[in-house]
Write an enzyme that holds these catalytic residues in place. Structure first.
Site, mmCIF file in Angstrom:
data_model
loop_
_atom_site.group_PDB
_atom_site.id
_atom_site.type_symbol
_atom_site.label_atom_id
_atom_site.label_comp_id
_atom_site.label_asym_id
_atom_site.label_seq_id
_atom_site.Cartn_x
_atom_site.Cartn_y
_atom_site.Cartn_z
ATOM 1 N N HIS A 9 -1.205 14.103 -27.933
ATOM 2 C CA HIS A 9 -1.180 12.747 -27.407
ATOM 3 C C HIS A 9 -2.351 11.873 -27.866
ATOM 4 O O HIS A 9 -2.213 10.652 -27.893
ATOM 5 C CB HIS A 9 -1.142 12.778 -25.879
ATOM 6 N N GLU B 111 -5.165 16.080 -12.691
ATOM 7 C CA GLU B 111 -5.603 16.272 -14.075
ATOM 8 C C GLU B 111 -7.118 16.474 -14.175
ATOM 9 O O GLU B 111 -7.823 15.827 -14.953
ATOM 10 C CB GLU B 111 -5.180 15.096 -14.962
ATOM 11 N N LYS C 116 2.332 10.840 -11.987
ATOM 12 C CA LYS C 116 1.597 9.859 -12.778
ATOM 13 C C LYS C 116 2.408 8.574 -12.876
ATOM 14 O O LYS C 116 3.572 8.598 -13.284
ATOM 15 C CB LYS C 116 1.337 10.381 -14.191
ATOM 16 N N ASN D 52 -1.441 17.119 -22.609
ATOM 17 C CA ASN D 52 -1.712 16.032 -23.552
ATOM 18 C C ASN D 52 -1.762 16.502 -25.002
ATOM 19 O O ASN D 52 -2.208 15.751 -25.881
ATOM 20 C CB ASN D 52 -3.037 15.340 -23.190
ATOM 21 N N GLU E 163 8.416 16.212 -26.319
ATOM 22 C CA GLU E 163 7.797 16.698 -25.088
ATOM 23 C C GLU E 163 8.339 18.073 -24.710
ATOM 24 O O GLU E 163 7.631 18.899 -24.140
ATOM 25 C CB GLU E 163 8.027 15.698 -23.947
ATOM 26 N N HIS F 29 -1.063 8.682 -29.298
ATOM 27 C CA HIS F 29 -1.242 7.375 -28.669
ATOM 28 C C HIS F 29 -1.855 6.367 -29.642
ATOM 29 O O HIS F 29 -1.507 5.182 -29.628
ATOM 30 C CB HIS F 29 -2.140 7.501 -27.435
ATOM 31 N N ARG G 213 0.814 -1.228 0.000
ATOM 32 C CA ARG G 213 0.000 0.000 0.000
ATOM 33 C C ARG G 213 0.843 1.271 0.000
ATOM 34 O O ARG G 213 0.353 2.337 0.360
ATOM 35 C CB ARG G 213 -0.990 0.013 1.174
ATOM 36 N N ARG H 289 -4.060 20.605 -16.257
ATOM 37 C CA ARG H 289 -3.016 19.619 -16.530
ATOM 38 C C ARG H 289 -3.283 18.841 -17.815
ATOM 39 O O ARG H 289 -2.356 18.355 -18.460
ATOM 40 C CB ARG H 289 -2.871 18.657 -15.354
ATOM 41 N N LYS I 164 6.265 22.362 -16.330
ATOM 42 C CA LYS I 164 5.410 21.245 -15.917
ATOM 43 C C LYS I 164 5.148 21.280 -14.418
ATOM 44 O O LYS I 164 4.035 20.975 -13.978
ATOM 45 C CB LYS I 164 6.033 19.909 -16.311
ATOM 46 N N HIS J 214 7.536 6.883 -28.075
ATOM 47 C CA HIS J 214 6.446 7.753 -27.628
ATOM 48 C C HIS J 214 6.614 9.183 -28.142
ATOM 49 O O HIS J 214 5.674 9.786 -28.663
ATOM 50 C CB HIS J 214 6.376 7.748 -26.100
#
Length: 362
Positions: free
Chosen positions: A251, A240, A146, A248, A188, A255, A124, A244, A230, A267
């Site tokens: 993306h 997000e 993330k 993307n 990026e 993606h 956890r 935020r 960022k 990527h």
């Protein structure tokens, strides 16, 4: 010379430090500041980065008396899955790691995402420190909390928001980064200028030759500025829920291209073509001028980044876009541009507009 940023959480309370150095030597002072003396440390790295830096980092730790083990997995996006997560769980259990011990994510975005997800879920929650070695991971995935893995052919579908205890960036590691991966990371980097900072965009235009030559001070300044951009966004929107999502840009189609090419493209390469398509979509929606869309494409070309992909079936492409994790019900949330340096979210983009914009990158 050390550069440092602090990432803050709720009520402006410090969450963790990001340190930029020119070697791995500063890892020990960072660990000491986190009061982890006497704790076990597991270095998590892919096979390529482990061969380059695994011994160097573990030797530094062992000389300071840390109990240190190395978990290595096959390099590549194909390892970013629940099978690798399960193997790391078993490795940690067998080595009797408890929640006071530490994971070090030594590598690129795949390593950072995977290690962060394991850290969030093992017992956890266990501490982890990011040691990004690729440009993409230095400026993007190492900051913001993330974490996650791919599920079957769906990218980053399983994950959690979980913050590192610290991030340590050895900028000199870029010397061993393959040119293709460096250029992919630039996708990026220049994205930050497109969506949020026109002055940074100008800096990137004016310093193409210095950056491609990997001049140390220019690279360091570039990485620091991208991290600041960022950092500011994720502090304002850690989960997000709003701003935020602007990160993307490029993306959604990116993606889809990545998945439909079976992850054979990097990527950042997919993001670069996705940004060209998103700029074209902005023109179609009458929010961005043709001149600025052309300027975006010209900057991508000037860095030698990918601008074209092979033809993809229309229905398949649109289906993947609708299954993207950024979709909102039947609608796709696209990040579009009003100007270079000013992005916004648009949920009214039609399938025909997406397909028309996609033609610009075939």
């Amino acid at each position: 010379m050390m550069d440092e940023l602090i990432v803050n959480g709720a009520d402006n309370a410090p969450l963790y430090r990001i340190v930029l150095e020119e070697s791995f030597d500063g890892i020990i002072p960072m660990l000491n500041s986190l009061q982890v003396k006497g704790r076990k440390i597991c270095i998590v790295s892919d096979s390529t980065v482990a061969a380059l830096y695994g011994r160097e980092v573990s030797s530094l730790l062992e000389k300071e008396g840390f109990f240190c083990v190395l978990f290595s997995f096959p390099a590549g996006e194909s390892s970013k899955n629940l099978d690798t997560v399960a193997a790391l769980y078993e490795f940690l259990i067998t080595a009797s790691f408890d929640r006071n011990d530490v994971l070090l994510a030594l590598g690129g975005g795949v390593t950072g995402d995977l290690t962060g997800f394991v850290a969030a879920t093992y017992l956890r929650g266990i501490r982890f420190i990011g040691l990004p070695t690729s440009l993409l991971s230095m400026v993007d995935s190492s900051i913001g909390g993330k974490t996650g893995v791919d599920f079957k052919a769906y990218k980053n579908m399983i994950g959690a928001f979980y913050q590192p205890s610290a991030v340590y960036i050895n900028v000199a590691a870029l010397k061993t980064l393959p040119e293709r991966e460096f250029l992919a990371g630039m996708g990026e980097v220049i994205k930050h200028g497109f969506i949020l900072d026109k002055l940074y965009h100008v800096f990137l235009k004016e310093n193409v030759n210095h950056i491609l030559a990997k001049e140390p001070e220019t690279l360091r300044s570039m990485i620091y500025r991208s991290l600041c951009i960022k950092r500011d966004v994720v502090e304002r929107d850690p989960k997000e829920k709003g701003e935020r999502a602007l990160l993307n840009f490029g993306h959604t189609i990116g993606h889809a291209v990545e998945k439909l090419n079976d992850f054979s493209l990097l990527h950042g390469e997919c993001v670069s073509v996705g940004m060209i398509a998103a700029a074209e979509l902005s023109v179609l929606r009458n929010t961005l001028s043709r001149e600025e869309a052309d300027e975006i494409k010209e900057l991508i070309i000037s860095y030698g980044m990918k601008t074209k992909v092979s033809y993809l079936n229309k229905e398949t492409l649109l289906s993947v876009c609708h299954h993207d994790k950024k979709a909102d019900g039947a609608k796709i949330k696209f990040v579009l541009l009003k100007n270079i340096g000013e992005a916004f979210l648009d949920s009214e983009v039609s399938d025909e507009e997406i397909w028309t914009a996609f033609q610009s990158i075939i």
